[in-house]
Design an enzyme around this catalytic site. Sequence first.
Site, PDB file in Angstrom:
ATOM      1  N   CYS A   1       0.779  -1.211  -0.068  1.00 17.30           N
ATOM      2  CA  CYS A   1       0.129  -0.057  -0.065  1.00 17.30           C
ATOM      3  C   CYS A   1       0.861   1.262  -0.095  1.00 17.30           C
ATOM      4  O   CYS A   1       1.431   1.710   1.059  1.00 17.30           O
ATOM      5  CB  CYS A   1      -0.773   0.076   1.088  1.00 17.30           C
ATOM      6  SG  CYS A   1      -1.940   1.363   1.454  1.00 17.30           S
TER       7      CYS A   1
ATOM      8  N   CYS B   1      -0.703   4.128   2.097  1.00 17.03           N
ATOM      9  CA  CYS B   1      -0.154   3.918   3.558  1.00 17.03           C
ATOM     10  C   CYS B   1       1.292   4.211   3.738  1.00 17.03           C
ATOM     11  O   CYS B   1       1.455   4.857   4.988  1.00 17.03           O
ATOM     12  CB  CYS B   1      -0.738   2.392   3.961  1.00 17.03           C
ATOM     13  SG  CYS B   1      -2.111   1.934   3.341  1.00 17.03           S
ATOM     14  N   ASP B   2       2.410   3.671   3.197  1.00 20.62           N
ATOM     15  CA  ASP B   2       3.594   3.830   3.582  1.00 20.62           C
ATOM     16  C   ASP B   2       4.524   4.625   2.659  1.00 20.62           C
ATOM     17  O   ASP B   2       5.585   4.774   3.131  1.00 20.62           O
ATOM     18  CB  ASP B   2       4.164   2.312   3.543  1.00 20.62           C
ATOM     19  CG  ASP B   2       3.102   1.285   4.659  1.00 20.62           C
ATOM     20  OD1 ASP B   2       2.652   1.693   5.579  1.00 20.62           O
ATOM     21  OD2 ASP B   2       2.861   0.192   4.140  1.00 20.62           O
TER      22      ASP B   2
END
Length: 315
Positions: A134, A137-138
């Site tokens: 992701c 997200c990261d």
Amino acid sequence: MAETRDTVILGSGCAGLTAAIYSARANLKPLVLEGHEPGGQLSITSLVENFPGWPEGIQGPELIDNMKRQATRFGAEFQLAHLEKVELGAHPFRLHTSAGEVHTRTLIIASGASARWLGLPSEQALIGHGVSSCATCDGFFFRGKEVGVVGGGDSAMEEALFLTRFASKVTLLHRRPTFRASKIMLERAMAHPNIEFRTNCVIDEVLGVEEKEVKGIKLRDVVTGMTEDLRLDGLFLGIGHEPNAKAFAGQIDLDDDGYVLTRENILTTRKGLVIPGVYACGDVQDRKYRQAITAAGTGCMAALEAEKYLEEHGR
Ligand code: NAP
């Protein structure tokens, strides 16, 4: 004694939330089990540019949040729980969830699909230590670093483009010379000066297990068989998704890859016969289109069918 509901919806992504809006407006007071990944794939996406109604695009989490508020406004209830076991032989159907047992007259399976991994032990060991599925997200953790993205579809292009906001260099790694990605996404990624394309290559190992952080990858050229170590600080997987339907194996018909087989898009079957009262919508049953808008469309259809079924059975 387990509570009996008119409608339970498994999953809180685009399909599940649309089903929740429609069934709540039909006064069915649906219970939505939010599942392992509340909000589904849209909740970990960045800008959604192709959902009708937002000419400038809308952030995935915002779209999901809007849908959830819309469903709540009409009386949908949400529970942070996931399905552990299901008994479709009895009616009402019996669901064993992480929050206890619940019975339901109609069931809408909207459990979606989850990111696929390569399955290498070194990859699994480094998830959360530089390996991710992701970018939204990261990606933030890779400011000024060099990262790899695996895959040749729209997800991989999207991840690669998103990561250029942070990373100094993105290497896109694909196992074939041609791509599944749509022309527009592929061209955007190819035109980006910080994205380098490497084709015909597979990853044999992610390096850095001992150090507990990604140090690079062992890359193999599938044409020449030559291997090389490529230094990387992070590795993102964009290789597609797997349907979340394992709990239904043996109870409803699934295809060879585990997607729910449906008739008329949403009617589930067992040994080819339609199971009245059980519907599937969104990515758990759609291996072809897999779009937010198609998930919403089948979520709506499932809710309308559930409503019709309950009406025909005197509810
Ligand atoms: P996809 O189209 O199925 O592409 C998956 C890619 O990963 C393929 O290129 C595949 O390679 C590769 N792959 C699969 N398993 C692999 C493995 N074990 N090792 C190495 N490579 C592997 O999946 P997707 O990109 O997630 O897209 C799914 C759907 O969502 C599509 O309909 C897409 O259009 C849509 N989508 C749209 C957007 C957007 O419009 N913004 C963004 C994301 C997704 P092969 O080609 O060799 O099979």
